[in-house]
Design a protein around this motif. Structure first.
Motif, PDB file in Angstrom:
ATOM      1  N   ARG A   1       0.858  -1.186   0.000  1.00  8.28           N
ATOM      2  CA  ARG A   1       0.000   0.000   0.000  1.00  8.28           C
ATOM      3  C   ARG A   1       0.892   1.233   0.000  1.00  8.28           C
ATOM      4  NH1 ARG A   1      -3.565  -1.278   4.687  1.00  8.28           N
ATOM      5  NH2 ARG A   1      -4.977  -2.778   3.735  1.00  8.28           N
ATOM      6  N   ILE A   2       0.649   2.147  -0.936  1.00  5.44           N
ATOM      7  CA  ILE A   2       1.434   3.380  -0.982  1.00  5.44           C
ATOM      8  C   ILE A   2       0.507   4.542  -0.659  1.00  5.44           C
ATOM      9  CG2 ILE A   2       2.828   4.881  -2.443  1.00  5.44           C
ATOM     10  CD1 ILE A   2       3.709   2.323  -3.919  1.00  5.44           C
TER      11      ILE A   2
ATOM     12  N   PRO B   1     -10.115   1.861 -14.192  1.00  4.51           N
ATOM     13  CA  PRO B   1      -9.357   2.336 -15.352  1.00  4.51           C
ATOM     14  C   PRO B   1      -8.099   3.108 -14.971  1.00  4.51           C
ATOM     15  CG  PRO B   1     -11.487   3.455 -15.174  1.00  4.51           C
ATOM     16  CD  PRO B   1     -11.478   2.396 -14.151  1.00  4.51           C
ATOM     17  N   GLN B   2      -8.193   3.825 -13.852  1.00  8.28           N
ATOM     18  CA  GLN B   2      -7.026   4.599 -13.400  1.00  8.28           C
ATOM     19  C   GLN B   2      -5.894   3.642 -13.010  1.00  8.28           C
ATOM     20  OE1 GLN B   2      -8.070   7.154 -10.102  1.00  8.28           O
ATOM     21  NE2 GLN B   2      -6.404   8.594 -10.494  1.00  8.28           N
ATOM     22  N   GLY B   3      -6.276   2.587 -12.302  1.00 10.87           N
ATOM     23  CA  GLY B   3      -5.277   1.585 -11.921  1.00 10.87           C
ATOM     24  C   GLY B   3      -4.652   0.925 -13.135  1.00 10.87           C
ATOM     25  N   ARG B   4      -5.485   0.663 -14.128  1.00 10.08           N
ATOM     26  CA  ARG B   4      -4.981   0.041 -15.382  1.00 10.08           C
ATOM     27  C   ARG B   4      -3.959   0.958 -16.035  1.00 10.08           C
ATOM     28  NH1 ARG B   4      -9.112  -3.416 -18.518  1.00 10.08           N
ATOM     29  NH2 ARG B   4      -9.498  -5.010 -16.968  1.00 10.08           N
ATOM     30  N   ALA B   5      -4.286   2.248 -16.072  1.00 11.36           N
ATOM     31  CA  ALA B   5      -3.385   3.210 -16.736  1.00 11.36           C
ATOM     32  C   ALA B   5      -2.042   3.253 -16.009  1.00 11.36           C
ATOM     33  CB  ALA B   5      -4.035   4.585 -16.740  1.00 11.36           C
TER      34      ALA B   5
ATOM     35  N   LEU C   1      -4.369   6.581  -2.373  1.00 11.03           N
ATOM     36  CA  LEU C   1      -4.016   5.290  -1.778  1.00 11.03           C
ATOM     37  C   LEU C   1      -3.827   4.316  -2.944  1.00 11.03           C
ATOM     38  CD1 LEU C   1      -3.845   3.422   0.720  1.00 11.03           C
ATOM     39  CD2 LEU C   1      -6.311   3.088   0.497  1.00 11.03           C
ATOM     40  N   ILE C   2      -2.586   3.890  -3.165  1.00 15.07           N
ATOM     41  CA  ILE C   2      -2.289   3.019  -4.310  1.00 15.07           C
ATOM     42  C   ILE C   2      -1.992   1.620  -3.780  1.00 15.07           C
ATOM     43  CG2 ILE C   2      -0.763   2.663  -6.284  1.00 15.07           C
ATOM     44  CD1 ILE C   2      -0.213   5.749  -6.120  1.00 15.07           C
ATOM     45  N   GLU C   3      -2.807   0.652  -4.210  1.00 15.70           N
ATOM     46  CA  GLU C   3      -2.621  -0.729  -3.749  1.00 15.70           C
ATOM     47  C   GLU C   3      -2.002  -1.528  -4.901  1.00 15.70           C
ATOM     48  OE1 GLU C   3      -6.782  -1.046  -2.603  1.00 15.70           O
ATOM     49  OE2 GLU C   3      -6.169  -1.304  -0.531  1.00 15.70           O
TER      50      GLU C   3
ATOM     51  N   ILE D   1      -6.244   2.068  -7.461  1.00 16.87           N
ATOM     52  CA  ILE D   1      -6.082   3.420  -6.939  1.00 16.87           C
ATOM     53  C   ILE D   1      -7.283   3.770  -6.058  1.00 16.87           C
ATOM     54  CG2 ILE D   1      -5.720   5.829  -7.572  1.00 16.87           C
ATOM     55  CD1 ILE D   1      -3.557   4.190  -8.772  1.00 16.87           C
ATOM     56  N   GLY D   2      -7.011   4.289  -4.845  1.00 16.45           N
ATOM     57  CA  GLY D   2      -8.110   4.717  -3.971  1.00 16.45           C
ATOM     58  C   GLY D   2      -7.817   6.098  -3.433  1.00 16.45           C
ATOM     59  N   ARG D   3      -8.604   6.503  -2.424  1.00 10.30           N
ATOM     60  CA  ARG D   3      -8.412   7.837  -1.813  1.00 10.30           C
ATOM     61  C   ARG D   3      -8.008   7.690  -0.363  1.00 10.30           C
ATOM     62  NH1 ARG D   3     -13.001   8.442  -4.215  1.00 10.30           N
ATOM     63  NH2 ARG D   3     -14.294   8.598  -2.365  1.00 10.30           N
TER      64      ARG D   3
END
Lengths: 78, 78
Positions: A4-5, B16-20, A41-43, B38-40
């Motif tokens: 987790r970043i 889609p953001q995670g894919r990119a 939050l990047i998983e 990607i989350g918040r």
């Protein structure tokens, strides 16, 4: 391996998104909210062979804008 | 009181953001990345009198879209 970043704006950097959320919370009647800061939050799911140096390089090159953002790398479940 | 709210997409919801980001990491030569989500990350400073129910209500009403997102409330330093 799950990573987790946590990416957040550096102190002192204006956070218009946080201001908007703060304003909305006030409007919904939630008193007692003093400040709101929005970050990312990047998983990541990565191979176990991925080194700490690789993770740092991912953050430095792409995942965080180190001019205005701080990042923290957390290994989930370790 | 400092609160961290982790908002992430529910499993199965297209990101889609995670894919990119995943595609960009591959392009930068970072092998071994299997998945990116990607989350918040919402950092709140609230009065000590703020109850858990208040925090839940903030998430349910504004901070998370509970149809497609999960949220986790973390009290920092406790």
């Amino acid at each position: 391996m799950n990573i987790r970043i946590h990416v957040s704006l550096k102190p002192g950097v204006l956070d218009p998104q946080g201001r908007a959320v703060h304003h909305a919370l006030d409007g919904l009647g939630f008193a007692g909210v003093e400040d709101v800061r929005i970050g990312r939050l990047i998983e990541l799911t990565v191979a176990d062979s991925t080194s700490d140096a690789d993770l740092e390089a991912m953050c430095e090159k792409l995942l965080a804008n180190t001019v205005i953002e701080n990042y923290r790398i957390e290994k989930v479940g370790q």
